[in-house]
Design a protein around this motif. Structure first.
Motif, PDB file in Angstrom:
ATOM      1  N   GLU A  70      10.590   0.638  -2.830  1.00 14.25           N
ATOM      2  CA  GLU A  70      10.585   2.081  -2.540  1.00 14.25           C
ATOM      3  C   GLU A  70      10.936   2.899  -3.780  1.00 14.25           C
ATOM      4  N   GLU A  71      11.849   2.393  -4.599  1.00  9.45           N
ATOM      5  CA  GLU A  71      12.245   3.097  -5.821  1.00  9.45           C
ATOM      6  C   GLU A  71      11.182   2.976  -6.904  1.00  9.45           C
ATOM      7  N   GLY A  72      10.533   1.840  -6.963  1.00 10.14           N
ATOM      8  CA  GLY A  72       9.527   1.574  -7.980  1.00 10.14           C
ATOM      9  C   GLY A  72      10.104   0.805  -9.148  1.00 10.14           C
ATOM     10  N   ILE A  73       9.207   0.146  -9.882  1.00 10.21           N
ATOM     11  CA  ILE A  73       9.601  -0.584 -11.086  1.00 10.21           C
ATOM     12  C   ILE A  73       8.781  -0.069 -12.267  1.00 10.21           C
ATOM     13  N   GLU A  74       9.322  -0.259 -13.434  1.00  9.05           N
ATOM     14  CA  GLU A  74       8.652   0.168 -14.654  1.00  9.05           C
ATOM     15  C   GLU A  74       7.854  -1.007 -15.229  1.00  9.05           C
ATOM     16  N   VAL A  75       6.596  -0.756 -15.541  1.00  9.26           N
ATOM     17  CA  VAL A  75       5.727  -1.768 -16.135  1.00  9.26           C
ATOM     18  C   VAL A  75       5.476  -1.362 -17.582  1.00  9.26           C
ATOM     19  N   GLU A  76       5.895  -2.211 -18.509  1.00  9.63           N
ATOM     20  CA  GLU A  76       5.653  -1.947 -19.922  1.00  9.63           C
ATOM     21  C   GLU A  76       4.231  -2.396 -20.250  1.00  9.63           C
ATOM     22  N   ILE A  77       3.396  -1.468 -20.681  1.00 12.26           N
ATOM     23  CA  ILE A  77       1.996  -1.758 -20.938  1.00 12.26           C
ATOM     24  C   ILE A  77       1.835  -2.403 -22.311  1.00 12.26           C
ATOM     25  N   LEU A  78       1.132  -3.530 -22.318  1.00 12.93           N
ATOM     26  CA  LEU A  78       0.873  -4.260 -23.552  1.00 12.93           C
ATOM     27  C   LEU A  78      -0.536  -3.956 -24.037  1.00 12.93           C
ATOM     28  N   LYS A  95       5.026   3.178 -20.559  1.00 17.85           N
ATOM     29  CA  LYS A  95       5.679   2.526 -19.428  1.00 17.85           C
ATOM     30  C   LYS A  95       5.283   3.288 -18.171  1.00 17.85           C
ATOM     31  N   ILE A  96       4.733   2.559 -17.218  1.00 14.22           N
ATOM     32  CA  ILE A  96       4.248   3.162 -15.976  1.00 14.22           C
ATOM     33  C   ILE A  96       5.096   2.648 -14.830  1.00 14.22           C
ATOM     34  N   THR A  97       5.585   3.558 -13.994  1.00 18.53           N
ATOM     35  CA  THR A  97       6.392   3.191 -12.840  1.00 18.53           C
ATOM     36  C   THR A  97       5.499   3.157 -11.605  1.00 18.53           C
ATOM     37  N   ILE A  98       5.621   2.048 -10.855  1.00 16.02           N
ATOM     38  CA  ILE A  98       4.798   1.856  -9.664  1.00 16.02           C
ATOM     39  C   ILE A  98       5.668   1.508  -8.458  1.00 16.02           C
ATOM     40  N   TYR A  99       5.153   1.838  -7.279  1.00 17.22           N
ATOM     41  CA  TYR A  99       5.782   1.446  -6.021  1.00 17.22           C
ATOM     42  C   TYR A  99       5.276   0.069  -5.621  1.00 17.22           C
ATOM     43  N   GLY A 100       6.061  -0.635  -4.800  1.00 18.36           N
ATOM     44  CA  GLY A 100       5.700  -1.979  -4.390  1.00 18.36           C
ATOM     45  C   GLY A 100       4.735  -2.038  -3.224  1.00 18.36           C
ATOM     46  N   PRO A 101       4.181  -3.243  -2.974  1.00 15.95           N
ATOM     47  CA  PRO A 101       3.178  -3.407  -1.925  1.00 15.95           C
ATOM     48  C   PRO A 101       3.719  -3.206  -0.510  1.00 15.95           C
ATOM     49  N   ASP A 102       5.035  -3.292  -0.332  1.00 16.26           N
ATOM     50  CA  ASP A 102       5.634  -3.073   0.986  1.00 16.26           C
ATOM     51  C   ASP A 102       6.283  -1.696   1.107  1.00 16.26           C
ATOM     52  N   SER A 118       6.635   2.465   1.511  1.00 16.09           N
ATOM     53  CA  SER A 118       5.997   3.457   2.385  1.00 16.09           C
ATOM     54  C   SER A 118       4.843   4.133   1.649  1.00 16.09           C
ATOM     55  N   ARG A 119       4.960   4.274   0.333  1.00 14.77           N
ATOM     56  CA  ARG A 119       3.872   4.886  -0.447  1.00 14.77           C
ATOM     57  C   ARG A 119       2.626   4.003  -0.432  1.00 14.77           C
ATOM     58  N   SER A 120       2.815   2.710  -0.519  1.00 15.02           N
ATOM     59  CA  SER A 120       1.688   1.784  -0.457  1.00 15.02           C
ATOM     60  C   SER A 120       1.030   1.840   0.921  1.00 15.02           C
ATOM     61  N   ALA A 121       1.826   1.885   1.972  1.00 16.07           N
ATOM     62  CA  ALA A 121       1.272   1.971   3.332  1.00 16.07           C
ATOM     63  C   ALA A 121       0.456   3.254   3.490  1.00 16.07           C
ATOM     64  N   GLN A 122       0.968   4.354   2.951  1.00 15.29           N
ATOM     65  CA  GLN A 122       0.243   5.627   3.015  1.00 15.29           C
ATOM     66  C   GLN A 122      -1.049   5.554   2.214  1.00 15.29           C
ATOM     67  N   ALA A 123      -1.008   4.910   1.055  1.00 12.44           N
ATOM     68  CA  ALA A 123      -2.203   4.765   0.220  1.00 12.44           C
ATOM     69  C   ALA A 123      -3.283   3.982   0.967  1.00 12.44           C
ATOM     70  N   VAL A 124      -2.885   2.942   1.677  1.00 11.11           N
ATOM     71  CA  VAL A 124      -3.848   2.142   2.445  1.00 11.11           C
ATOM     72  C   VAL A 124      -4.480   2.997   3.543  1.00 11.11           C
ATOM     73  N   LYS A 125      -3.676   3.796   4.227  1.00 14.94           N
ATOM     74  CA  LYS A 125      -4.211   4.691   5.269  1.00 14.94           C
ATOM     75  C   LYS A 125      -5.217   5.676   4.678  1.00 14.94           C
ATOM     76  N   GLU A 126      -4.866   6.270   3.553  1.00 10.07           N
ATOM     77  CA  GLU A 126      -5.754   7.245   2.913  1.00 10.07           C
ATOM     78  C   GLU A 126      -7.046   6.592   2.440  1.00 10.07           C
ATOM     79  N   LEU A 127      -6.952   5.386   1.914  1.00 12.74           N
ATOM     80  CA  LEU A 127      -8.156   4.683   1.459  1.00 12.74           C
ATOM     81  C   LEU A 127      -9.036   4.257   2.631  1.00 12.74           C
ATOM     82  N   THR A 128      -8.412   3.853   3.732  1.00 10.24           N
ATOM     83  CA  THR A 128      -9.178   3.492   4.923  1.00 10.24           C
ATOM     84  C   THR A 128      -9.969   4.698   5.417  1.00 10.24           C
TER      85      THR A 128
END
Length: 141
Positions: free
Chosen positions: A23-31, A41-48, A50-60
């Motif tokens: 839910e907080e997200g992690i930072e990915v250091e781009i190589l 460095k890009i911060t992303i939310y995880g697959p579980d 609430s943002r990911s669940a919303q993204a899946v609904k929007e894409l559907t």
């Protein structure tokens, strides 16, 4: 039957930290191509998350809308699938540390600009996808 003891249950509270980190997200250091950090460095939310669940609904909803268009034969084309995949990644992107420059334009963070970045640079898209799709990326070391 034997009586229940503390050993008769599984404590899943260890998973709570993982969910919180998603839910907080992690930072990915781009190589870059030489496997050296680019400074981005890009911060992303995880697959579980609430943002990911919303993204899946929007894409559907987007897929259903595209499929409903009369005569739209490109809904499942590789290009359409990649575009939707990039849209998903943009939706689970929380932000970045510094604005990257793409085609001479300094991109402040937005979902639209994340789509531009991932579309232009598959090397970045791949690194984000690798982390975003794995629950193991959201475990504190």
């Amino acid at each position: 039957m034997s009586s229940k003891t503390e050993a008769d249950f599984i404590d899943l509270s260890l998973l709570d930290e993982n969910l919180l980190l998603q839910e907080e997200g992690i930072e990915v250091e781009i190589l870059g191509p030489t496997n050296k950090p680019t400074g981005l460095k890009i911060t992303i939310y995880g697959p579980d998350s609430s943002r990911s669940a919303q993204a899946v609904k929007e894409l559907t909803a987007l897929i259903e809308k595209e499929a409903a268009k009369e005569g739209d034969a490109d809904v499942d084309s590789p290009e359409a699938q990649r575009r939707r995949s990039i849209i998903y990644l943009a939706k689970v992107t929380k932000g970045w540390n510094l604005p990257p420059v793409v085609d001479g334009e300094k991109l402040s963070f937005s979902e639209e600009n994340a789509v531009k970045l991932y579309t232009k640079y598959p090397i970045i898209e791949g690194q984000i996808r690798f982390k975003a799709d794995r629950r193991g990326s959201f475990i504190k070391s």
